[in-house]
Motif scaffolding. Structure first.
Motif, PDB file in Angstrom:
ATOM      1  N   SER A 185       0.840  -1.191   0.000  1.00  0.00           N
ATOM      2  CA  SER A 185       0.000   0.000   0.000  1.00  0.00           C
ATOM      3  C   SER A 185       0.879   1.246   0.000  1.00  0.00           C
ATOM      4  CB  SER A 185      -0.916   0.017   1.224  1.00  0.00           C
ATOM      5  OG  SER A 185      -1.708   1.198   1.249  1.00  0.00           O
ATOM      6  N   LEU A 190      -1.296   7.676   2.782  1.00  0.00           N
ATOM      7  CA  LEU A 190      -2.193   8.743   2.360  1.00  0.00           C
ATOM      8  C   LEU A 190      -1.756  10.107   2.865  1.00  0.00           C
ATOM      9  CD1 LEU A 190      -5.633   6.963   2.952  1.00  0.00           C
ATOM     10  CD2 LEU A 190      -4.281   7.075   0.863  1.00  0.00           C
ATOM     11  N   THR A 191      -1.009  10.121   3.995  1.00  0.00           N
ATOM     12  CA  THR A 191      -0.589  11.376   4.610  1.00  0.00           C
ATOM     13  C   THR A 191       0.849  11.662   4.229  1.00  0.00           C
ATOM     14  OG1 THR A 191      -2.067  11.008   6.467  1.00  0.00           O
ATOM     15  CG2 THR A 191      -0.306  12.625   6.770  1.00  0.00           C
ATOM     16  N   TYR A 206       2.965   5.003   9.427  1.00  0.00           N
ATOM     17  CA  TYR A 206       1.557   4.645   9.203  1.00  0.00           C
ATOM     18  C   TYR A 206       0.940   5.516   8.115  1.00  0.00           C
ATOM     19  CZ  TYR A 206      -3.461   4.356  10.284  1.00  0.00           C
ATOM     20  OH  TYR A 206      -4.817   4.231  10.209  1.00  0.00           O
ATOM     21  N   ASN A 255      -1.684   6.947   7.748  1.00  0.00           N
ATOM     22  CA  ASN A 255      -3.124   6.726   7.509  1.00  0.00           C
ATOM     23  C   ASN A 255      -3.381   5.986   6.194  1.00  0.00           C
ATOM     24  OD1 ASN A 255      -5.809   6.905   8.341  1.00  0.00           O
ATOM     25  ND2 ASN A 255      -6.168   8.818   7.240  1.00  0.00           N
ATOM     26  N   TYR A 256      -2.536   4.979   5.911  1.00  0.00           N
ATOM     27  CA  TYR A 256      -2.643   4.260   4.637  1.00  0.00           C
ATOM     28  C   TYR A 256      -4.004   3.588   4.462  1.00  0.00           C
ATOM     29  CZ  TYR A 256      -2.260  -0.356   6.827  1.00  0.00           C
ATOM     30  OH  TYR A 256      -2.498  -1.496   7.566  1.00  0.00           O
ATOM     31  N   ASP A 257      -4.658   3.205   5.581  1.00  0.00           N
ATOM     32  CA  ASP A 257      -5.942   2.502   5.503  1.00  0.00           C
ATOM     33  C   ASP A 257      -7.143   3.420   5.650  1.00  0.00           C
ATOM     34  OD1 ASP A 257      -5.595   3.162   8.130  1.00  0.00           O
ATOM     35  OD2 ASP A 257      -5.700   1.122   8.912  1.00  0.00           O
ATOM     36  N   GLY A 258      -6.910   4.732   5.820  1.00  0.00           N
ATOM     37  CA  GLY A 258      -8.002   5.675   5.955  1.00  0.00           C
ATOM     38  C   GLY A 258      -8.761   5.591   7.263  1.00  0.00           C
ATOM     39  N   GLN A 259      -8.236   4.830   8.231  1.00  0.00           N
ATOM     40  CA  GLN A 259      -8.948   4.624   9.491  1.00  0.00           C
ATOM     41  C   GLN A 259      -8.490   5.564  10.605  1.00  0.00           C
ATOM     42  OE1 GLN A 259     -11.531   2.281   9.723  1.00  0.00           O
ATOM     43  NE2 GLN A 259     -11.163   2.254   7.492  1.00  0.00           N
ATOM     44  N   SER A 260      -7.350   6.236  10.414  1.00  0.00           N
ATOM     45  CA  SER A 260      -6.777   7.118  11.440  1.00  0.00           C
ATOM     46  C   SER A 260      -6.612   6.397  12.777  1.00  0.00           C
ATOM     47  CB  SER A 260      -7.654   8.370  11.618  1.00  0.00           C
ATOM     48  OG  SER A 260      -7.683   9.125  10.427  1.00  0.00           O
ATOM     49  N   LYS A 261      -6.203   5.130  12.716  1.00  0.00           N
ATOM     50  CA  LYS A 261      -5.985   4.329  13.919  1.00  0.00           C
ATOM     51  C   LYS A 261      -4.616   3.648  13.839  1.00  0.00           C
ATOM     52  CE  LYS A 261     -10.893   3.343  14.737  1.00  0.00           C
ATOM     53  NZ  LYS A 261     -11.930   2.274  14.861  1.00  0.00           N
ATOM     54  N   ASP A 294       1.392  10.460  11.969  1.00  0.00           N
ATOM     55  CA  ASP A 294       2.177  11.205  10.978  1.00  0.00           C
ATOM     56  C   ASP A 294       3.665  11.300  11.295  1.00  0.00           C
ATOM     57  OD1 ASP A 294       2.020  12.819  13.157  1.00  0.00           O
ATOM     58  OD2 ASP A 294       0.990  14.483  12.166  1.00  0.00           O
TER      59      ASP A 294
END
Length: 523
Positions: free
Chosen positions: A117, A120-121, A162, A164-170, A191
């Protein structure tokens, strides 16, 4: 006898192959060979061609041989083991060479499960290697198998971002392990990238790096993984059964991180300017003398010094409790003295007098190292360094850099072999998987296995019966499958046919390690 070899790779790296010819002193032909080596570089192909050629020479009874290669790098590698460098994996990406000329490998060569993957950030902190990752949603434990040289010193580094690769912000939490030992509990952030380092001496030709799901954690992932070869003289107070866990590597007086190309080993030197101390920079362009741990010039040239000649430098660092400590301090004199100037001080580690009087010399790097080796176990969670000036010193104490590690004993856990097999066996045909499992688990009824059950047989390998000049040989799994003359010939023959070379190693597990490190058998 003379063995001439050559190797090449289409694309470099790309599909590679090699071969050679062996001749007598008068130039008459003895034998020739060629082999495909799968994905690799021209240098790796040339090295494997030398290996195959020498093994063929031994099988033909040729014990004195001159090897000729047109690659200066390959010759340097064979003459000087320190040239055999490192492996860098950009997880979730493809193979490429970065702007510093460093080769990063495709992680599909070293692990089977997992998904790739992009993050995203975006952040200016994240490097190119932090822009992709590999995540593992399906299994509780997933392992990379890295090829290494046994009984050589390595720096292992794992990076996580991380983004936020999965869009879950977890951001998840999970365990990082090496050879079945807990390396760290990785607590990621949304981040900020994080890195973990150990220095170790592996006892076999591969190291397993595993990501293990925790009860409350999310899906494990990894962004980068590196095994960086170090000289055996580096960190010379480290014992062979120890692992050094990096806690701090600080470049005092600096404002930016230093790494490759300034540091040829690509160690990360974090900038540090503790409150209350002055920053100074050396006025010389180069060092006349360095030390075994070989810190880069840019690190040694910057330093901090106490505000006045009578003041101490006192540095305190939180460290994990109940671990021993390994620390190295680096010093230099940043300017030439006048005839009446003097800089002398003593070093205390957590209140205990440590070194003789120090007086750093101009344009020279000096270091002091200490391995507590069980004598000093932290119980309070803090480690202190104090530089105390002598009464006759009219210049304040000074320090350029520091490395601080915590220490644990290295144990090759039995689970690490199972980690390796769990990655390898699922992609093989069932009959081969069962056979390999039995071989590695000593479940094949050869002589040495039978003797462990209390049944004693004549000590001779039936496989070698009738081979001239072999004599009695103990019948073991490794002998039957790897080291016996017939097995060695089969490895060379079929390795050449299927583009695997002869594969290195003298045990079943070592052969599998070399096989796993080559992408060709997996397509």
């Amino acid at each position: 006898m003379k063995l001439n070899v050559d190797g090449s790779a289409k694309g470099n790296p790309g599909f590679s192959g090699g071969g050679g010819i062996c001749r007598k002193e008068d130039g008459s032909f003895i034998f020739a060979f060629s082999a495909g080596y799968g994905y690799g570089t021209n240098n790796s192909a040339e090295l494997r061609a030398i290996y195959d050629g020498l093994e063929l020479c031994l099988l033909k009874g040729i014990n004195r041989i001159m090897v000729e290669s047109d690659s200066k790098l390959v010759i340097a590698i064979l003459v000087d083991i320190y040239c055999i460098a490192s492996l860098r994996i950009d997880c979730g990406s493809r193979s490429y060479i970065d702007s510093n000329g460093i080769s990063w490998e495709y992680d599909n060569l070293f692990i089977y499960p997992g998904n790739n993957s992009q993050v995203l950030t975006n952040t200016t902190i994240a490097s190119q290697q932090m822009s992709t990752l590999r995540f593992f949603p399906d299994r509780n434990k997933n392992c990379y198998i890295l090829p290494v040289f046994a009984y050589q010193k390595y720096l292992l580094r794992a990076g996580f971002y991380y983004g936020n690769y999965d869009g879950q912000s977890k951001p998840p939490t999970f365990d990082l392990q090496f050879d079945g030992n807990l390396w760290a509990t990785v607590t990621t952030s949304l981040d900020e990238p994080s890195f973990f380092e150990v220095i170790m001496i592996p006892t076999r030709q591969n190291v397993s790096i595993c990501l293990a799901r925790t009860v409350d954690g999310g899906v494990p992932f990894i962004s980068s993984l590196e095994s960086l070869y170090l000289g055996m003289n580096m960190y010379g107070w480290m014992l062979g059964n120890q692992v050094l866990f990096k806690e701090y590597r600080l470049n005092f007086g600096a404002t930016e991180m230093v790494r490759y190309p300034d540091d040829e080993y690509d160690r990360f030197w974090d900038p540090a300017i503790p409150t209350g101390y002055k920053t100074v920079t050396a006025d010389y362009p180069s060092l006349n003398q360095s030390v075994d741990d070989d810190p880069p010039l840019t690190v040694i040239k910057t330093a901090i010094e106490a505000p006045s000649p009578s003041d101490k430098i006192i540095l305190s660092f939180p460290v994990p409790q109940q671990r021993s400590i390994y620390v190295t301090l680096y010093f230099t004199e940043v300017r030439k003295f006048g005839p009446d100037q003097n800089r002398t001080f003593e070093v205390y580690l957590t209140g205990k007098y440590f070194s003789p009087v120090l007086s750093p010399r101009y344009q020279m790097c000096e270091e002091i190292s200490w391995n507590a080796d069980g004598w000093f176990n932290q119980t309070v969670g803090w480690f202190n360094v104090t530089l105390s000036p002598l009464n006759d010193s009219n210049l304040p104490p000074i320090i350029s850099a520091m490395e601080l590690f915590t220490v644990k004993e290295y144990q090759l856990e039995s689970t690490s072999q199972d980690d390796y097999l769990c990655e390898l066996l699922p992609i093989l045909p069932q009959k081969i998987s069962v056979l390999l499992w039995k071989a590695i688990k000593s479940a094949i009824p050869v002589e040495d296995v039978i003797q462990t059950k209390g049944i004693h047989l004549a000590s001779q390998c039936v496989y070698c019966d009738g081979i001239a000049a072999q004599g009695p040989a103990s019948e073991s799994v490794d002998h039957v499958f790897i080291t016996s003359p017939r097995a060695r010939m089969l490895w060379i023959l079929f390795g050449t046919i299927f583009g695997l070379g002869s594969l290195g190693g003298s045990t079943v597990i070592n052969k599998l390690s070399w096989w796993w490190s080559s992408p060709s058998p997996r397509g």
